[in-house]
Design a protein around this motif. Structure first.
Motif, PDB file in Angstrom:
ATOM      1  N   TYR A  15      26.613   4.887  11.413  1.00  8.28           N
ATOM      2  CA  TYR A  15      27.865   4.495  10.758  1.00  8.28           C
ATOM      3  C   TYR A  15      29.028   5.355  11.270  1.00  8.28           C
TER       4      TYR A  15
ATOM      5  N   LYS B  52      32.667   5.854   9.379  1.00  2.00           N
ATOM      6  CA  LYS B  52      32.213   6.806   8.366  1.00  2.00           C
ATOM      7  C   LYS B  52      33.180   6.991   7.196  1.00  2.00           C
TER       8      LYS B  52
ATOM      9  N   ILE C 194      32.235   4.648   4.280  1.00  3.11           N
ATOM     10  CA  ILE C 194      30.832   4.512   3.888  1.00  3.11           C
ATOM     11  C   ILE C 194      30.499   5.591   2.857  1.00  3.11           C
TER      12      ILE C 194
ATOM     13  N   LEU D 200      28.580  -3.464   6.193  1.00  2.00           N
ATOM     14  CA  LEU D 200      28.470  -3.431   7.647  1.00  2.00           C
ATOM     15  C   LEU D 200      27.742  -4.661   8.166  1.00  2.00           C
TER      16      LEU D 200
END
Length: 396
Positions: free
Chosen positions: A349, A353, A356, A365
């Motif tokens: 990720y 990031k 998330i 995603l």
């Protein structure tokens, strides 16, 4: 009516609680509403759902048990990473030299003695880490068959073999590691045929000098993998060979064009200095050069395909858009390799990031990869997650 009857005759997938947990964890909004509507099922296998090494989130990878779990969770395509033993027999392992972390070889003194690098303990006084290196090419097939698969991992601070082998990440589990039946490539073909799924073998880059043992060349290795499908009459349309080396695909296109046309180039150029998935001048070779070489399918990791826009929304990267513009089919890897996502998800990720934060973001995603990037399939360590999404959005 006929289509409905055909659907009913297919084996249903058994997804377990995880996909529903992830949907419940999503932020309220259109995606959550859309996925919640599918909770009652039924769910069926989908080729969009690709079992990455079986189901290694909870089962020892590349074992019969992991493959059975992946098939039950509806993976329509299954992977055997292919490498070779000392006597040139093909087996399923993620890395030619990972037996010390993915099997119990170190607990078997007679076989551990054959390892390229025997176990040496950590030394806290000097800061030296524990190490070992045990390869399939260190063993004959008969010796390989005696090993048991375990959850992949090692404790590099260990001062004993037992401590070293106890390296499973805390967000995985050893609950299903009491058995771990290793597989040859031929056995994986027979098993996957029995599931009624398709095949995506990955020709692993050898970790020993080639030609191996004098005359076993890279091309001979590549040909042997294809030959094991031909020997049992598998339709080339059901086989999707993979490799990180373009030279292997060029070989298959010349020697086995029906299989070569199905091949995927696994792409990890983001590990090279200077690569930027938003800057075409850093992509070497270019998308055009790949397409001109005959490549039809490109398989980058997930972070190469997405980025954040000015509003912090997840969107396709320039790399993804250019690949599609060049006519390249895209698949990607690997969902469910990143723990709880409470820490931003790590490498998989890395380009998104900042947005998330929790497990449900897995589906945020996946939705962008499927709808906006337009990938044809997603490798996952827990296929049920992708199978749920595929069924809910009509991806067969």
């Amino acid at each position: 009516m006929a289509e409905a009857r055909a659907q009913e005759s297919r084996p249903q997938a058994q997804l377990g609680p995880r996909p529903f947990y992830l949907v419940d964890d999503l932020d309220d909004g259109p995606l959550k509403d859309r996925l919640k509507q599918c909770e009652a099922g039924p769910f069926y296998p989908s080729s969009f759902s690709i079992a990455h090494r079986g189901a290694p989130l909870q089962f020892p990878e590349h074992t019969r048990e992991a493959y059975v779990a992946g098939a039950k969770m509806g993976a329509g395509i299954m992977e055997c990473d292919v490498t070779f033993t000392k006597d040139r027999q093909l087996v399923c392992r993620h890395d030619q030299c990972d037996l010390h972390t993915s099997t119990d070889i170190l607990a078997r003194p007679a076989l551990a003695a054959k390892c390229s690098t025997p176990f040496s303990p950590a030394d806290p006084a000097t800061g030296r880490k524990a190490e070992a290196r045990c390869c399939t090419s260190d063993l004959t097939l008969a010796e390989f068959r005696t090993l048991r698969g375990k959850m992949d991992g090692a404790n590099v601070n260990a001062t004993s073999v037992g401590e070293y082998m106890n390296g499973t990440p805390g967000w995985r589990t050893d609950l299903y590691a009491a058995t771990g039946t290793l597989m040859t490539h031929k056995e994986s073909i027979a098993l996957f045929k029995s599931f009624g799924v398709k095949f995506t073998p990955e020709l692993k880059a050898p970790r020993v000098p080639m030609p191996f043992d004098g005359d076993y060349t890279q091309d001979a290795f590549a040909q042997q993998m294809i030959d094991e499908y031909k020997e049992v009459g598998v339709n080339p349309q059901d086989v999707f060979p993979q490799t990180f080396q373009l030279r292997d695909i060029i070989y298959w296109l010349k020697a086995e064009p029906k299989f070569g046309a199905q091949a995927s180039l696994l792409d990890e150029r983001d590990t090279q200095p200077g690569f930027d998935n938003m800057k075409p001048e850093t992509w070497k070779p270019s998308m055009k050069e790949l397409a001109d070489a005959g490549l039809r399918t490109l398989a980058p990791s997930m972070p190469m395909l997405v980025t954040l826009d000015a509003n912090k929304a997840i969107v396709p990267s320039a790399f993804a858009l250019a690949a599609k513009a060049a006519g390249l089919r895209l698949i990607t890897w690997s969902l469910e390799r990143s723990g709880t996502l409470a820490d931003g998800g790590g490498y998989y990720y890395s380009t998104i990031k900042p947005v998330i934060h929790k497990p449900g973001d897995t589906y945020r995603l996946l939705d962008v990869l499927a709808r906006d990037v337009g990938v044809a399939g997603v490798f996952s360590d827990w296929p049920a997650t992708v199978t749920y999404y595929a069924n809910c959005t009509g991806l067969k």
